[in-house]
Motif scaffolding. Structure first.
Motif, PDB file in Angstrom:
ATOM      1  N   VAL A 171       0.727  -1.155  -0.187  1.00  0.00           N
ATOM      2  CA  VAL A 171      -0.417  -0.064  -0.165  1.00  0.00           C
ATOM      3  C   VAL A 171       0.592   1.136   0.125  1.00  0.00           C
ATOM      4  O   VAL A 171       1.678   1.348   1.054  1.00  0.00           O
ATOM      5  CB  VAL A 171      -1.002   0.139   1.135  1.00  0.00           C
ATOM      6  N   VAL A 172       1.253   1.907  -1.204  1.00  0.00           N
ATOM      7  CA  VAL A 172       1.691   3.326  -1.429  1.00  0.00           C
ATOM      8  C   VAL A 172       0.892   4.885  -0.909  1.00  0.00           C
ATOM      9  O   VAL A 172       0.098   4.598  -1.673  1.00  0.00           O
ATOM     10  CB  VAL A 172       1.750   3.486  -2.586  1.00  0.00           C
ATOM     11  N   VAL A 173       1.303   5.249  -0.549  1.00  0.00           N
ATOM     12  CA  VAL A 173       0.744   6.649   0.267  1.00  0.00           C
ATOM     13  C   VAL A 173       1.675   7.736  -0.016  1.00  0.00           C
ATOM     14  O   VAL A 173       2.527   8.129  -0.136  1.00  0.00           O
ATOM     15  CB  VAL A 173      -0.134   6.393   1.461  1.00  0.00           C
ATOM     16  N   PHE A 174       0.979   8.904  -1.363  1.00  0.00           N
ATOM     17  CA  PHE A 174       1.673   9.738  -1.671  1.00  0.00           C
ATOM     18  C   PHE A 174       1.232  11.739  -1.004  1.00  0.00           C
ATOM     19  O   PHE A 174       0.025  11.081  -0.480  1.00  0.00           O
ATOM     20  CB  PHE A 174       1.677  10.146  -3.002  1.00  0.00           C
ATOM     21  N   ALA A 186      -1.011   6.597   8.491  1.00  0.00           N
ATOM     22  CA  ALA A 186      -0.199   6.416   7.349  1.00  0.00           C
ATOM     23  C   ALA A 186       0.448   8.051   6.876  1.00  0.00           C
ATOM     24  O   ALA A 186      -1.348   8.112   6.609  1.00  0.00           O
ATOM     25  CB  ALA A 186      -0.069   5.399   6.282  1.00  0.00           C
ATOM     26  N   ALA A 187       0.918   9.058   7.703  1.00  0.00           N
ATOM     27  CA  ALA A 187       1.067  10.036   7.228  1.00  0.00           C
ATOM     28  C   ALA A 187       2.507  10.375   6.144  1.00  0.00           C
ATOM     29  O   ALA A 187       3.201  10.689   5.958  1.00  0.00           O
ATOM     30  CB  ALA A 187       1.854  11.071   7.993  1.00  0.00           C
ATOM     31  N   ALA A 188       1.647  11.062   4.839  1.00  0.00           N
ATOM     32  CA  ALA A 188       2.700  11.576   3.742  1.00  0.00           C
ATOM     33  C   ALA A 188       2.529  13.308   3.066  1.00  0.00           C
ATOM     34  O   ALA A 188       1.656  13.297   3.289  1.00  0.00           O
ATOM     35  CB  ALA A 188       2.297  11.009   2.596  1.00  0.00           C
ATOM     36  N   MET A 219       5.333  10.050   8.367  1.00  0.00           N
ATOM     37  CA  MET A 219       4.879   9.473   9.623  1.00  0.00           C
ATOM     38  C   MET A 219       4.439   8.012   9.539  1.00  0.00           C
ATOM     39  O   MET A 219       3.012   8.215   9.306  1.00  0.00           O
ATOM     40  CB  MET A 219       6.189   9.263  11.032  1.00  0.00           C
ATOM     41  N   LEU A 220       4.723   6.787  10.442  1.00  0.00           N
ATOM     42  CA  LEU A 220       3.677   5.588  10.390  1.00  0.00           C
ATOM     43  C   LEU A 220       3.277   5.492  12.303  1.00  0.00           C
ATOM     44  O   LEU A 220       4.224   5.003  12.258  1.00  0.00           O
ATOM     45  CB  LEU A 220       4.285   4.659   9.731  1.00  0.00           C
ATOM     46  N   ALA A 225      -5.342   7.021   5.584  1.00  0.00           N
ATOM     47  CA  ALA A 225      -4.071   7.209   4.794  1.00  0.00           C
ATOM     48  C   ALA A 225      -4.027   8.551   4.746  1.00  0.00           C
ATOM     49  O   ALA A 225      -5.498   9.320   4.263  1.00  0.00           O
ATOM     50  CB  ALA A 225      -4.382   6.508   2.948  1.00  0.00           C
ATOM     51  N   TYR A 226      -3.362   9.681   5.113  1.00  0.00           N
ATOM     52  CA  TYR A 226      -3.291  11.175   5.377  1.00  0.00           C
ATOM     53  C   TYR A 226      -2.432  11.310   4.479  1.00  0.00           C
ATOM     54  O   TYR A 226      -1.490  11.467   4.699  1.00  0.00           O
ATOM     55  CB  TYR A 226      -2.726  11.243   6.995  1.00  0.00           C
ATOM     56  N   LEU A 227      -3.335  12.084   3.156  1.00  0.00           N
ATOM     57  CA  LEU A 227      -2.428  12.572   2.475  1.00  0.00           C
ATOM     58  C   LEU A 227      -2.265  14.725   2.917  1.00  0.00           C
ATOM     59  O   LEU A 227      -3.373  14.884   3.023  1.00  0.00           O
ATOM     60  CB  LEU A 227      -2.831  13.047   1.411  1.00  0.00           C
ATOM     61  N   THR A 228      -0.952  15.162   2.680  1.00  0.00           N
ATOM     62  CA  THR A 228      -1.449  16.555   3.777  1.00  0.00           C
ATOM     63  C   THR A 228      -0.680  17.550   2.899  1.00  0.00           C
ATOM     64  O   THR A 228       1.322  16.654   2.395  1.00  0.00           O
ATOM     65  CB  THR A 228      -0.604  16.682   5.204  1.00  0.00           C
ATOM     66  N   ASN A 229      -0.191  18.647   2.688  1.00  0.00           N
ATOM     67  CA  ASN A 229       1.040  19.364   2.128  1.00  0.00           C
ATOM     68  C   ASN A 229       0.785  20.644   2.654  1.00  0.00           C
ATOM     69  O   ASN A 229       0.396  22.067   2.690  1.00  0.00           O
ATOM     70  CB  ASN A 229       0.647  20.162   0.599  1.00  0.00           C
TER      71      ASN A 229
END
Length: 253
Positions: free
Chosen positions: A35-38, A190-192, A204-205, A159-163
């Motif tokens: 599982v890949v998170v961007f 999972a924070a990306a 981080m995870l 799955a937490y996607l942030t900028n």
């Protein structure tokens, strides 16, 4: 069944081909079943001044990531601004290893997004191999009721996607939020985040106990990989809620 989670911390720019190349490079090093998170806005680009990409170029990039997910047999969660109806939204896209594509549209828009982007109105869950995954984007870390709702729907991994690169944010606050969202719901998180000198949210995870299982140094592109066991998730705390006092529920449709 245990699952390997890959989290990418990458530079995100207003250049769709450059962003796609970075995604392609990460996926080339993945293993089947991962599982890949961007980060948020990974394909389209993202910033305080929202620049909307050429829809045709962006559509081609989205299609390619979908093909890469199938080729590498991985489950991909990737952020992008996307056309929707007569406007645009901020989305987390799930590209499955079987070729399916599903979208979460950000519900709680940032101030710079309001009036420009269209907010979502659903909190879907995504089957991703042996995991059930829920997606949240950036400032939604501050709305714990959304995460609790996802946990109630059977999510095992957030799955937490942030900028998140804002010098106005106090140090350590978003790290605390990440640990709290994982521990209070007893779910993996999972924070990306983007690779940026000013990033104020770690990539981080986090375990269902609130333990930091893996973390990347801030400011530079990198990838982390860690294996998780969904059997470690639980609803022990959620099941003790006093629903006779406070109840959070989704509106009827």
């Amino acid at each position: 069944m245990k699952t390997s989670v890959v989290i990418a911390q990458l530079e995100v720019v207003w250049d769709v081909p450059a962003n796609l190349a970075a995604v392609r490079a990460v996926l080339a090093e993945t293993r089947p079943g991962e599982v890949v998170v961007f980060p948020e806005g990974m394909l389209s680009g993202y910033g305080e001044d929202l620049l909307l990409a050429d829809p045709a170029v962006l559509s081609a990039a989205v299609d390619e990531v979908g093909k890469l997910a199938v080729r590498h047999e991985v489950e991909v969660f990737c952020g992008s601004l996307l056309p929707v109806g007569d406007g645009w939204c901020n989305a987390g896209i799930h590209f499955s290893a079987t070729g399916d594509r599903r979208v979460y549209r950000k519900i709680n828009l940032a101030m710079n997004e309001r009036g420009v982007l269209t907010a979502g109105d659903e909190l879907p869950v995504f089957p991703a191999g042996d995991l059930t995954v829920g997606v949240q984007l950036c400032r939604e870390i501050r709305f714990p009721e959304q995460w609790q709702h996802l946990a109630d729907q059977g999510v095992q991994l957030f799955a937490y996607l942030t900028n998140a690169a804002n010098t106005r944010e106090p140090a350590g606050v978003w790290r605390s939020h990440l640990i709290s969202r994982a521990a209070e719901n007893q779910r993996f998180l999972a924070a990306a985040n983007i690779a940026h000198p000013d990033q104020h949210c770690p990539t981080m995870l986090v375990s269902p106990r609130g333990e930091i299982l893996a973390e990347l140094p801030p400011g530079r592109p990198d990838v982390l990989r860690h294996t998780i066991d969904p059997a470690e998730t639980a609803s022990w705390y959620l099941d003790q809620r006093r629903r006779d006092v406070v109840t959070v529920s989704a509106p009827a449709r």
